[in-house]
Design a protein around this motif. Structure first.
Motif, short mmCIF file in Angstrom:
data_model
loop_
_atom_site.label_atom_id
_atom_site.label_comp_id
_atom_site.label_asym_id
_atom_site.label_seq_id
_atom_site.Cartn_x
_atom_site.Cartn_y
_atom_site.Cartn_z
N UNK A 179 3.69 33.66 -7.58
CA UNK A 179 4.64 33.94 -6.51
C UNK A 179 5.60 32.77 -6.30
N UNK A 180 5.07 31.55 -6.44
CA UNK A 180 5.92 30.37 -6.25
C UNK A 180 7.05 30.35 -7.27
N UNK A 181 6.69 30.54 -8.53
CA UNK A 181 7.73 30.58 -9.57
C UNK A 181 8.73 31.69 -9.29
N UNK A 182 8.19 32.86 -8.91
CA UNK A 182 9.04 34.02 -8.67
C UNK A 182 10.01 33.78 -7.51
N UNK A 183 9.46 33.27 -6.40
CA UNK A 183 10.31 33.06 -5.21
C UNK A 183 11.35 31.97 -5.45
N UNK A 184 10.94 30.89 -6.11
CA UNK A 184 11.91 29.81 -6.37
C UNK A 184 13.06 30.36 -7.21
N UNK A 185 12.69 31.15 -8.22
CA UNK A 185 13.73 31.73 -9.07
C UNK A 185 14.61 32.69 -8.28
N UNK A 186 13.95 33.53 -7.46
CA UNK A 186 14.72 34.55 -6.72
C UNK A 186 15.65 33.92 -5.68
N UNK A 187 15.15 32.90 -5.00
CA UNK A 187 16.01 32.23 -4.00
C UNK A 187 17.24 31.63 -4.69
N UNK A 188 17.01 30.99 -5.83
CA UNK A 188 18.12 30.39 -6.58
C UNK A 188 19.10 31.46 -7.05
N UNK A 189 18.54 32.57 -7.56
CA UNK A 189 19.42 33.65 -8.04
C UNK A 189 20.21 34.25 -6.88
N UNK A 190 19.54 34.40 -5.74
CA UNK A 190 20.22 34.94 -4.55
C UNK A 190 21.36 34.04 -4.11
N UNK A 249 22.49 26.44 1.30
CA UNK A 249 22.29 26.48 -0.14
C UNK A 249 23.49 27.12 -0.85
N UNK A 250 24.00 28.19 -0.25
CA UNK A 250 25.17 28.86 -0.84
C UNK A 250 26.36 27.89 -0.88
N UNK A 251 26.54 27.18 0.24
CA UNK A 251 27.66 26.22 0.30
C UNK A 251 27.48 25.11 -0.74
N UNK A 252 26.25 24.66 -0.91
CA UNK A 252 26.00 23.58 -1.87
C UNK A 252 26.19 24.07 -3.32
N UNK A 253 25.81 25.32 -3.58
CA UNK A 253 26.03 25.87 -4.92
C UNK A 253 27.53 25.91 -5.22
N UNK A 254 28.30 26.29 -4.22
CA UNK A 254 29.75 26.33 -4.43
C UNK A 254 30.27 24.92 -4.69
N UNK A 255 29.79 23.95 -3.88
CA UNK A 255 30.26 22.57 -4.05
C UNK A 255 29.92 22.06 -5.46
N UNK A 256 28.70 22.34 -5.92
CA UNK A 256 28.29 21.90 -7.25
C UNK A 256 29.16 22.50 -8.33
N UNK A 257 29.47 23.77 -8.18
CA UNK A 257 30.29 24.45 -9.19
C UNK A 257 31.71 23.89 -9.21
N UNK A 258 32.23 23.59 -8.03
CA UNK A 258 33.60 23.07 -7.99
C UNK A 258 33.67 21.67 -8.59
N UNK A 259 32.63 20.88 -8.35
CA UNK A 259 32.61 19.54 -8.94
C UNK A 259 32.53 19.64 -10.46
N UNK A 260 31.68 20.55 -10.94
CA UNK A 260 31.55 20.73 -12.39
C UNK A 260 32.88 21.19 -12.99
N UNK A 261 33.55 22.07 -12.27
CA UNK A 261 34.85 22.56 -12.73
C UNK A 261 35.85 21.42 -12.86
#
Lengths: 811, 121
Positions: A682-693, A160-172
């Protein structure tokens, strides 16, 4: 050597990647796209009312129809790599990528048909919502469920971390050069300087990361599975439309496909090296050149040598010299001629466009001055005719001659890094194993200059492990070879001469010289290479046979073993949908992957010299093709495809991790009687927290992005495929055997990477047993281990076998 | 395959047809992958890989190198034809049944309460 900088466009700072029109189109496309995604999330949220929350949120109530199921499956499988890394590989290695993705001919039927119907059936029997649910219920084993959850969270978090980086670089890449974006970057730069851990982060990357993360986290958290599926459908459509538009444009741009392939067949791989760039007079402001081209006099005056400097070259204000600038030298005479002609045409076009803009600007200035003489004179009532005359003179001078003085730039080619295979040889881009990727810079480079007294000899340099590092011909005179510091063996061979062989030592930043006098030996045994030597050389290319075999397993077989794919297979509504979806995905992949190979083989002809920045070939190609037909706005749509691809992968992974935490850990192990309201929160919280992490992790992401994606993808397959196949198709299988198979696959796969750390010096250069990728070893050990352990342990209970494999006789 | 599994001889049971159909279809799919593998990789290797010293002469079909066309392109078309036949003429339209939403949790809760009662007794 003095070089000329012929491009007018680069002198006046035109962005070569996204010209203004297409950049604005990219921004508008992105905004429309984001709004559509949020709209879909809002609609999805409405669907959750009056339904089982978890089943709806994580599995869409198992109600997906043909289009939704087919496109979400296809889009999730096509990560950002399909539209960034894959085009980059095609550009770099040519037609061999046809074999690299060869197993895509059967990927849809394998990835969906091998497990699809049965896993959906088994999940319905127990009410399973996640993959760990299926394994846990099938064997009635809580520990198996926990093991599966742990492995998913472990692998997916890194991915997920790698994919977030890839998404950001493409947007850039997408938004770079757009006015409002650049202004925002400047603001972010000023703000982040006050935050300690952000100080070394590129502000443009940071802005893109935050934008990307906020969009994905919000729509995934709010809309759940249905939002992810619907956005996948939209993203899948964007991807295929992008490819369908680009294919005829690319073929048209090269004339025809046969012409493109013939040109590729004549091409020799470019040469990579380091240069020192200097200007005579220090610039008052920093001089920025975007991927500039340079020429140097060639051996015959008819054709110069043509170079392109890597990415952006900045000569800081007050400085005259920049060292260690990477360059690409185009080596095919035909390519050099074509590119010089293109550059000349481009200059004319840019000058003409600039003249129009300048004329408009001057006209508006003159009109304004004439209408506001007081303001123009600073309110002092001075005569403004002098100012008008000055403007008119400047305008006439510029418009009349168009003569812009080129900047005098001195270039010294300091080092050259020849490709270990295929250097100077035509045909590399139309045959296997394909040219290797451009050599990376040695960390501690030193140089040896080899003077051989005979032409047509071949210099071969081997490292201490006897792996060939360099092959060079002596046709070009003294061979200047740059290598990392260390011990090597240098051989010089030529037919009818004795082989010259000598141990050499390369010292950092030092240049050694070696004079070689070959001794004639008419009876010498040097002749055609033996099969072993031949194979050894071919292995230096991009796709040796063992790796081609590995990738045939990788896409089709390990694709079936991805938990993110399995979840989708649990979500279709009936087997008719599955049948039609397999057919739909087969057509969909046929429209995407093979055309991509054609498009980016054409790109090699249209856009030479991008070897050191080939990750940008997709947006560059989009802009080039659409500008050629005068439809710059289309580039916005085309460059949205890779962004859509990475977004559709990230949202699925995000949901998988949060489902693992909420369903598999909290509900099934901590509080099975939790109320739906609690689960929902909890579902909303965890989804948000995982994304933020993941966002925080991606602020300073690990270096080996693509390697992490490969490691996690193959690791998940090594862990999950064998146990899932046994669980679904073998009534005799038991929890001991499947847990054993999972752990065996995980350990064997990991062992290859750990061995690689010791053998090759990096965790991400895995040890390749018999030259095969670790996925082969992992799958084999997992299947064999799981089978043997199952046979050695007691059979499962009758009750479980009856539940999942039998039914009452109907007649 | 089920020889070692005791399923209750006295009961009137048969293998679930979804399981049987899925297994049969999976076996066929595996052999399709194997056939694609056996054709594509050796064909491309023997026709598309050059030795390290020879000059490359390239034959093309519609502008595609012939080894790519016959090694990958043509099998791709064949695979799509097979997929079409398989999906529309061979695969069974099985009834996958109603999803027992929450059944697994309900079972665990009842087992948990049963354990509690056992402990209290």
């Amino acid at each position: 050597m003095s070089a000329t900088l012929p491009q007018f466009s680069q002198m006046i700072g035109f962005s070569p990647l996204l010209a203004a029109a297409s950049s604005n189109a990219a921004l508008i496309t992105f905004l429309i796209y984001t709004l559509a995604v949020f709209g879909l999330a809002a609609l999805s949220n409405q669907l959750m009312k009056n339904k089982n929350f978890l089943s709806e949120y994580f599995l869409g109530s198992r109600s997906l129809g043909v289009w939704a199921f087919a496109l979400t499956f296809a889009a999730t499988s096509s990560s950002g790599g399909s539209f960034t890394g894959f085009p980059s590989k095609i550009y770099t290695h040519g037609w061999i990528l046809g074999l690299w993705i060869g197993s895509y001919i059967v990927v849809p039927i394998c990835a969906m048909g091998l497990l699809g119907k049965r896993i959906n059936h088994v999940a319905r029997i127990s009410g399973a919502i996640t993959v760990p649910d299926v394994l846990r219920d099938r064997f009635h084993s809580a520990r198996f469920g926990l093991l599966a959850v742990s492995l998913i969270v472990f692998f997916m978090s890194f991915n997920l971390i790698a994919q977030f980086k890839a998404g950001s670089e493409i947007l850039n890449t997408l938004l770079s050069g757009v006015g409002p974006f650049d202004q925002s970057v400047a603001w972010v730069d000023s703000v982040k300087s006050n935050v300690g851990f952000l100080q070394n982060v590129d502000p443009a990357y940071l802005l893109c990361l935050v934008t990307f993360s906020v969009a994905v986290i919000l729509y995934t958290t709010y809309g759940g599975f249905h939002a992810v599926v619907w956005t996948d459908v939209m993203q899948g459509i964007v991807m295929v439309i992008g490819v369908i538009i680009m294919l005829p444009l690319a073929i048209n741009a090269v004339g025809s496909l046969p012409e493109a392939t013939e040109q590729l067949a004549r091409m020799t791989p470019p040469r990579i090296g380091l240069a020192q760039v200097s200007v005579e007079v220090p610039a008052t402001e920093s001089l920025t050149l975007n991927g500039p081209w340079f020429t140097l006099p060639g051996e015959d005056d008819a054709r110069p040598r043509l170079f392109r400097i890597n990415k952006t070259l900045v000569i800081p204000a007050g400085k005259t010299t920049v060292d260690h600038v990477r360059y690409v030298e185009v080596t095919t005479p035909e390519e050099i001629d074509n590119q010089l002609k293109r550059l000349a045409d481009q200059d004319q076009t840019d000058i003409a466009a600039f003249k129009v803009k300048l004329r408009e600007f001057m006209q508006s200035q003159l009109e304004w001055i004439k209408k506001n003489p007081d303001s123009a004179s600073g309110g002092k009532g001075e005569d403004v005719r002098g100012n008008i005359r000055l403007l008119e003179q400047q305008s006439a001078a510029l418009l009349g001659t168009g003569s812009f003085q080129p900047v005098d730039i001195e270039i010294t080619l300091s080092k050259r890094y020849p490709a270990p295979f295929g250097d100077g040889r035509a045909g590399m881009y139309v045959s296997g194993p394909g040219p290797p990727k451009p050599p990376s810079l040695p960390a501690d480079p030193g140089t040896i200059v080899v003077n051989v007294d005979q032409p047509d000899a071949e210099i071969r340099v081997f490292n201490s492990a006897n792996v060939r590092q360099v092959t060079r011909s002596t046709d070009d005179g003294p061979a200047v070879i740059a290598l990392n510091k260390g011990e090597y063996r240098l051989d010089v061979v030529k037919a009818d001469f004795s082989v010259f062989s000598q141990e050499i030592t390369i010292t950092k930043d030092a240049t050694a010289t070696l004079d070689v006098n070959l001794v004639a030996a008419p009876d010498a045994e040097y002749g055609p290479m033996s099969d072993d030597e031949e194979e050894s050389i071919l292995s230096l290319g991009f796709l040796p046979l063992s790796i081609a075999i590995s990738f045939f397993f990788m896409w089709a077989i390990s694709g079936a073993g991805q938990p993110s794919s399995m979840v989708r297979l649990m979500a279709f509504n009936n087997s008719t949908t599955l049948r039609r979806s397999i057919f739909t995905v087969a057509i969909y992949y046929s429209l995407i992957y093979f055309p991509l190979v054609i498009i980016f083989c054409c790109a090699r002809v249209i856009l030479p010299g991008m070897d050191l920045e080939s990750d940008r070939i997709m947006p560059q190609m989009a802009v080039t093709l659409t500008q050629q037909i005068g439809q710059g706005w289309l580039a916005g749509l085309l460059v949205a495809a890779p962004f859509a691809a990475v977004m559709s992968t990230v949202d699925s992974f995000l949901l998988m991790i949060s489902s693992a935490l909420v369903r598999d850990i909290y509900q099934r192990n901590i509080n099975p009687e939790a109320k739906e309201k609690t689960i929902k929160r909890l579902t909303f919280l965890f989804t948000f927290m995982v994304g933020a992490g993941a966002t925080l992790g991606a602020v300073n992401p690990p270096q080996f992005l693509q390697d992490i994606i490969v490691y996690t993808g193959s690791g998940l397959a090594a862990c999950f495929l064998a146990p899932t196949v046994f669980a679904l198709y073998w009534p005799r299988s038991n929890s001991q055997g499947c847990i054993g198979g999972m752990l065996a696959g995980f350990s064997a796969h990991l062992a290859m990477y750990v061995a690689g750390y010791f053998a090759n010096g990096s965790f991400f250069k895995p040890y390749q047993l018999f030259d095969f990728n670790p996925i082969i070893v992992g799958l084999l050990v997992s299947f064999v281990g799981g089978y043997l352990i199952t046979r050695l342990t007691p059979p499962p209970s009758e009750e479980i076998v009856r539940k999942y494999f039998y039914r009452k006789k109907t007649s | 395959m089920s020889e070692a599994v005791h399923t209750g001889q006295g009961e009137d049971l048969e293998f679930d047809p979804v399981f049987l159909h899925s297994r049969r279809e999976a076996i066929i799919i595996f052999f399709v992958w194997l056939a694609a593998f056996i054709w594509a990789v050796p064909y491309c290797y023997f026709n598309g890989y050059v030795d390290a010293t020879s000059v490359v002469e390239i034959d093309t079909v519609w502008g595609i190198p012939s080894w790519v066309f016959w090694g990958i392109g043509a099998p791709w078309i064949a695979a799509n034809i097979f997929t079409t036949w398989f999906c529309f003429c061979y695969m069974e339209d099985d009834d996958l049944g109603e999803a027992m939403e929450g059944a697994d949790i309900a079972e665990e809760v009842s087992e948990m309460h049963a354990d509690d009662k056992g402990a209290n007794a």
